[in-house]
Write an enzyme that holds these catalytic residues in place. Sequence first.
Site, PDB file in Angstrom:
ATOM      1  N   GLU A 205      60.956 -13.367  51.608  1.00 14.40           N
ATOM      2  CA  GLU A 205      61.050 -13.471  53.064  1.00 14.40           C
ATOM      3  C   GLU A 205      61.144 -12.074  53.683  1.00 14.40           C
ATOM      4  OE1 GLU A 205      63.381 -16.142  56.412  1.00 14.40           O
ATOM      5  OE2 GLU A 205      64.483 -15.510  54.654  1.00 14.40           O
TER       6      GLU A 205
ATOM      7  N   ASN B 110      65.677 -19.612  48.680  1.00 12.52           N
ATOM      8  CA  ASN B 110      64.553 -20.113  47.886  1.00 12.52           C
ATOM      9  C   ASN B 110      64.820 -21.564  47.475  1.00 12.52           C
ATOM     10  OD1 ASN B 110      63.613 -17.243  47.620  1.00 12.52           O
ATOM     11  ND2 ASN B 110      65.444 -17.122  46.356  1.00 12.52           N
TER      12      ASN B 110
ATOM     13  N   GLU C 205      73.166 -21.218  53.019  1.00  6.77           N
ATOM     14  CA  GLU C 205      71.939 -21.355  52.230  1.00  6.77           C
ATOM     15  C   GLU C 205      71.640 -22.816  51.923  1.00  6.77           C
ATOM     16  OE1 GLU C 205      70.176 -18.729  52.085  1.00  6.77           O
ATOM     17  OE2 GLU C 205      71.814 -17.504  52.860  1.00  6.77           O
TER      18      GLU C 205
ATOM     19  N   GLU D 238      67.499 -19.957  60.995  1.00  6.35           N
ATOM     20  CA  GLU D 238      68.717 -19.166  60.851  1.00  6.35           C
ATOM     21  C   GLU D 238      69.848 -19.612  61.769  1.00  6.35           C
ATOM     22  OE1 GLU D 238      69.002 -17.543  58.355  1.00  6.35           O
ATOM     23  OE2 GLU D 238      66.965 -17.081  57.736  1.00  6.35           O
TER      24      GLU D 238
END
Length: 836
Positions: free
Chosen positions: A122, A258, A291, A313
């Site tokens: 990213e 990920n 996450e 985000e």
Amino acid sequence: MENLSPVEYWISLEPDLVNFTFSGTCELLIQAREPVHEITLNALELAVWNCRVREDERFLDCPFCMKPETEEMTVSLPSEMEGEILLKIQYMGRINDKMAGFYRSQYVAEGETRHIAVTQFEESDARRAFPCFDHPMRKACFEIEMIIDKDLVAISNGPVVEERLLESGKRSVRFQKTPRMSTYLLFFAVGYFEFIEDPGRVLVRAATLPGMTKYAGFGLDFGRKSLEFCEQYYGISYPLPKLDLIAIPDFAFGAMENWGAIAFRENLLLHYPGITSRAGEVRICEVIAHEMAHQWFGNLVTPSDWKYLWLNESFATYFGFGIVDHYYPEWDIWEQFLHSQTDTAFGRDALLETFPIEIPGGEHVVINSSTAPIIYNKGGSILRQIEGYIGNEGFREGLRRYLRRHEYGCASSHHLWEALEEVSERPISRIMKNWVEQPGFPLVEVSREGEELVLTQRRFTYLPGASDQVWLVPLTLKIFHNDGGSETGSVLLEGRETRFRIGEKAVTYKLNPGQTGFYRVRYRQREELDKLGRLISKKVLPPEDRWGLQNDLYALVRSGDLRLEEYLDFLHHYRNENGYLPLISIADNLLHAYLVTQGQIREKIRSTGRRILETVLAAIGLEPNPDERHTTSLLRDQIIYQAALYGSKEAEAFALDQFNSLAKEKMVHPDLMKGALQVGALRGGGDVFSWFDRRFRSTDSEHQRINLLTALGCFADKALITRAQQYAIEEVPSRNKFVLIGSLAANPYAIPLMWDWYRSRLGELEEMHPIHYERVIAAIVPVCGLGKEPEVRAFFEKYPGQKGLAKDVINLSLERLKINSRLRDAQSRGSGDEKD
């Protein structure tokens, strides 16, 4: 090339951890909706040997052209083709040391330097590992094969489906095909990894370097809890069979989401008994939860363009705190959200140099020190405002509807607004568009006229700037009556002014109760502010409101609308304060003022800070109590050093006693360790510096390394400050240089030395990871440039054009320097220097 869509990638990689190279084969199946004669892919720092396209049962060679300046590779097809097109590309690349793309991370085991190779893609670094359509909209499935030395371990997004020994003596490790996803979420790694597992419908594992799994249990346990919360809250099961939490020594960011293989800095996953503080525990949980939320917001539903990155985000930030609160309500995590997220967003967005949450020109949006406080912190704060407006149930059902509609696909901002509006039947689209698409935020000014309040709004900025912006502000008010009762009211402020009736029984009122709204408040009449001050003294107002009142006042000091002395005088209402949130904010504001000002006002700040912090430490005790609130431990951890800095003899003596115990290898409570190290450095000499060096080299705890580097920036002796500056460049790993430099830039004894040092070591500093270099600029320029303003501005007038580095962060840092300079000058003249 809108008529081309990637369908699936088959990628085979053979990494060489001795020479730091890798060879790769990428087969890419593309769907062409109309005839094409060439295909343009993204590729960067790859040496492509050949490219072929399948025609019938054979592969034909294709000419190709590499374009490094645009990070592209254009493939010329032998003839026009449409439908399914299969490319096969063979290439080589470097396992770099840039903490981007496919890179290496170094560690020491049994006295031997070893390496692992991992990925960080990213926003747009997958192109460093394989030719691809490197944009979030271009989703595809991925099948990964790693050819590795037989004693190594490979990790990717899915579980291993096949392992076989090759004639070369190496192993082929093949992974399960991923769901349809964006390139930036792909992950692969190779090295000497070890695992601990938590079996279940979804296998959750923690992966560490050898010998480190004993520290991974805390993070693994909370990872499982976070996964269960998200599945229940979002109403959609996690779609992969396994989820890895991977600790990586060298990592530029805090963590990376990920899909199925989340990567972390070691200190944000591993828990060291006797070393990791309660603050460290909170941070580990918050990052894991952040996450985990991404597995839905970002992975399952991905922004259709980088300008919609806030859809990733902001939600991960908000739920990072919400998940922690669900399991540990006694941690008062929403108070920490206001301090670390909302206040940070206020500070960033009050600059003239700012931008909307939905950043224009999304193709080139980068997460950095300029954008992150808007995308993460402000975005999360706006979500808190919206949930407060439509209610918890409406918010949750709206999010579920949004996720179900767009799972495995991409979405834009309006898709979210529409889902929330359908559920709540409120004008969410109009409100969110208003908040997300324009920069800044309002200052709501209020005055009382009899039984009515007059409420007006204008954009709040620290520096003067003309603006005709207007927000749709969902205002809430708490009205206190003369009979001891109270009531809450609300109104949507749609224009520049509105009125609100509070009635004849109203004694006083508080705007933004609970601080859910993202706006600052100015009470135009001093008597109303004094009435609220008395409610602060009596603890009638909750901690959030006690925080908001003084924090808004300090913002008005920085904007020139209020004299610093008025803020300091208002703090007498907090003489018996015991709440974490107002106290941690007061401590931060006083430290900022202390670093920026000079002369008599600086002495008043020092004495005020010492008095307040000594009173707090006397009330909560210098020693941690097992039964105390989590936030009490966090507060003590922060303020012991500041109290010593302001001249508190008791705090200094206690901290030095703790440091001496550390130096003698005795146990010190984890919640005291950082403050003890900082005070030990503040009052220490060369022998203390040498002790820090030995401890830094010997510890295997990243949490302790961060504490040691923070303390190394706290020396008062000029020679030792110079030594610390050299140490940052020559001895500290690249991933952590910014920690020590940032600490030096907040040290009043080091501040006069930092600008000249920055210029003298510019070449070495520019070699840092871009986001870390930006943090260095943001730490040094606003305060260390005071007294040198013309020189600093002249230097940077040429710098961005010459280097092309950190342009946005330079601009905001120069603006902060101007704000600080203005505050210093105003206090030196003994006036508020009010804005025109």
